[in-house]
Design a protein around this motif. Structure first.
Motif, PDB file in Angstrom:
ATOM      1  N   PHE A  34       0.820  -1.210   0.000  1.00 37.66           N
ATOM      2  CA  PHE A  34       0.000   0.000   0.000  1.00 37.66           C
ATOM      3  C   PHE A  34       0.857   1.265   0.000  1.00 37.66           C
ATOM      4  O   PHE A  34       0.566   2.225  -0.713  1.00 37.66           O
ATOM      5  CB  PHE A  34      -0.926  -0.016   1.225  1.00 37.66           C
ATOM      6  N   VAL A  35       1.925   1.270   0.773  1.00 41.04           N
ATOM      7  CA  VAL A  35       2.791   2.450   0.860  1.00 41.04           C
ATOM      8  C   VAL A  35       3.388   2.785  -0.505  1.00 41.04           C
ATOM      9  O   VAL A  35       3.419   3.947  -0.920  1.00 41.04           O
ATOM     10  CB  VAL A  35       3.898   2.237   1.922  1.00 41.04           C
ATOM     11  N   LYS A  36       3.846   1.777  -1.228  1.00 43.00           N
ATOM     12  CA  LYS A  36       4.406   1.994  -2.570  1.00 43.00           C
ATOM     13  C   LYS A  36       3.326   2.481  -3.532  1.00 43.00           C
ATOM     14  O   LYS A  36       3.587   3.340  -4.381  1.00 43.00           O
ATOM     15  CB  LYS A  36       5.040   0.711  -3.105  1.00 43.00           C
ATOM     16  N   ALA A  37       2.122   1.958  -3.411  1.00 44.59           N
ATOM     17  CA  ALA A  37       1.029   2.391  -4.276  1.00 44.59           C
ATOM     18  C   ALA A  37       0.710   3.868  -4.049  1.00 44.59           C
ATOM     19  O   ALA A  37       0.548   4.634  -5.004  1.00 44.59           O
ATOM     20  CB  ALA A  37      -0.214   1.530  -4.031  1.00 44.59           C
ATOM     21  N   ILE A  38       0.649   4.277  -2.793  1.00 42.59           N
ATOM     22  CA  ILE A  38       0.356   5.680  -2.474  1.00 42.59           C
ATOM     23  C   ILE A  38       1.498   6.588  -2.911  1.00 42.59           C
ATOM     24  O   ILE A  38       1.276   7.693  -3.408  1.00 42.59           O
ATOM     25  CB  ILE A  38       0.043   5.839  -0.973  1.00 42.59           C
ATOM     26  N   ALA A  39       2.733   6.129  -2.769  1.00 47.02           N
ATOM     27  CA  ALA A  39       3.882   6.918  -3.220  1.00 47.02           C
ATOM     28  C   ALA A  39       3.789   7.160  -4.727  1.00 47.02           C
ATOM     29  O   ALA A  39       4.069   8.270  -5.201  1.00 47.02           O
ATOM     30  CB  ALA A  39       5.182   6.201  -2.863  1.00 47.02           C
ATOM     31  N   PHE A  40       3.367   6.150  -5.476  1.00 43.38           N
ATOM     32  CA  PHE A  40       3.177   6.301  -6.916  1.00 43.38           C
ATOM     33  C   PHE A  40       2.093   7.341  -7.209  1.00 43.38           C
ATOM     34  O   PHE A  40       2.286   8.232  -8.041  1.00 43.38           O
ATOM     35  CB  PHE A  40       2.817   4.950  -7.544  1.00 43.38           C
ATOM     36  N   VAL A  41       0.975   7.247  -6.526  1.00 48.41           N
ATOM     37  CA  VAL A  41      -0.118   8.202  -6.735  1.00 48.41           C
ATOM     38  C   VAL A  41       0.365   9.627  -6.461  1.00 48.41           C
ATOM     39  O   VAL A  41       0.065  10.552  -7.219  1.00 48.41           O
ATOM     40  CB  VAL A  41      -1.341   7.847  -5.862  1.00 48.41           C
ATOM     41  N   ASN A  42       1.141   9.799  -5.407  1.00 44.11           N
ATOM     42  CA  ASN A  42       1.658  11.127  -5.082  1.00 44.11           C
ATOM     43  C   ASN A  42       2.562  11.680  -6.184  1.00 44.11           C
ATOM     44  O   ASN A  42       2.604  12.888  -6.407  1.00 44.11           O
ATOM     45  CB  ASN A  42       2.393  11.109  -3.743  1.00 44.11           C
ATOM     46  N   GLN A  43       3.255  10.806  -6.904  1.00 41.07           N
ATOM     47  CA  GLN A  43       4.110  11.237  -8.012  1.00 41.07           C
ATOM     48  C   GLN A  43       3.299  11.777  -9.190  1.00 41.07           C
ATOM     49  O   GLN A  43       3.841  12.479 -10.026  1.00 41.07           O
ATOM     50  CB  GLN A  43       4.968  10.083  -8.524  1.00 41.07           C
ATOM     51  N   LEU A  44       2.030  11.447  -9.242  1.00 36.93           N
ATOM     52  CA  LEU A  44       1.198  11.863 -10.376  1.00 36.93           C
ATOM     53  C   LEU A  44       0.724  13.306 -10.265  1.00 36.93           C
ATOM     54  O   LEU A  44       0.289  13.900 -11.253  1.00 36.93           O
ATOM     55  CB  LEU A  44      -0.031  10.951 -10.485  1.00 36.93           C
ATOM     56  N   VAL A  45       0.813  13.881  -9.081  1.00 36.62           N
ATOM     57  CA  VAL A  45       0.261  15.220  -8.840  1.00 36.62           C
ATOM     58  C   VAL A  45       0.907  16.267  -9.742  1.00 36.62           C
ATOM     59  O   VAL A  45       0.208  17.005 -10.443  1.00 36.62           O
ATOM     60  CB  VAL A  45       0.380  15.607  -7.350  1.00 36.62           C
ATOM     61  N   GLU A  46       2.222  16.367  -9.712  1.00 37.08           N
ATOM     62  CA  GLU A  46       2.897  17.422 -10.474  1.00 37.08           C
ATOM     63  C   GLU A  46       2.673  17.322 -11.981  1.00 37.08           C
ATOM     64  O   GLU A  46       2.322  18.322 -12.606  1.00 37.08           O
ATOM     65  CB  GLU A  46       4.387  17.451 -10.137  1.00 37.08           C
ATOM     66  N   PRO A  47       2.871  16.153 -12.603  1.00 33.11           N
ATOM     67  CA  PRO A  47       2.637  16.102 -14.049  1.00 33.11           C
ATOM     68  C   PRO A  47       1.184  16.364 -14.433  1.00 33.11           C
ATOM     69  O   PRO A  47       0.912  16.987 -15.456  1.00 33.11           O
ATOM     70  CB  PRO A  47       3.078  14.705 -14.467  1.00 33.11           C
ATOM     71  N   ALA A  48       0.250  15.899 -13.606  1.00 34.21           N
ATOM     72  CA  ALA A  48      -1.163  16.143 -13.904  1.00 34.21           C
ATOM     73  C   ALA A  48      -1.482  17.633 -13.807  1.00 34.21           C
ATOM     74  O   ALA A  48      -2.173  18.191 -14.667  1.00 34.21           O
ATOM     75  CB  ALA A  48      -2.056  15.342 -12.964  1.00 34.21           C
ATOM     76  N   GLU A  49      -0.976  18.287 -12.775  1.00 33.34           N
ATOM     77  CA  GLU A  49      -1.190  19.726 -12.618  1.00 33.34           C
ATOM     78  C   GLU A  49      -0.540  20.504 -13.757  1.00 33.34           C
ATOM     79  O   GLU A  49      -1.119  21.436 -14.292  1.00 33.34           O
ATOM     80  CB  GLU A  49      -0.638  20.209 -11.269  1.00 33.34           C
TER      81      GLU A  49
END
Length: 92
Positions: A34-49
């Motif tokens: 779960f921790v790795k999955a959430i870390a991946f999701v957090n990486q998506l914020v900047e490129p999406a923005e």
């Protein structure tokens, strides 16, 4: 503007493991926990923005399913393919 089915079929070969489901591009990523999955999701914020384009995200323990569509166009656009490519690179 939404891409034609022919354009989608041509472009989807450049983003392995992504699939077309109706008017979206989707892919499920699997992580160690779960921790790795959430870390991946957090990486998506900047490129999406930066792209001004935000994916639909579903998290289930160690699996993250990303769905991309351009709501304003009512389908899949080049923006979806560009963000899918970026997301795939982040997952490596």
């Amino acid at each position: 503007m939404s891409l034609t089915q022919t354009e989608i079929d041509s472009k989807i070969t450049a983003i392995p493991q992504w699939q077309q489901k109706d008017r979206t591009l989707t892919r499920t990523f699997k992580f160690k926990n779960f921790v790795k999955a959430i870390a991946f999701v957090n990486q998506l914020v900047e490129p999406a923005e930066a792209a001004g384009h935000h994916p639909d995200i579903e998290i289930s323990y160690n699996k993250v399913t990303i769905s991309l569509t351009t709501h304003e166009s009512g389908g899949i656009t080049q923006m979806d393919f560009d963000l899918a490519q970026t997301i795939s690179q982040l997952a490596q």
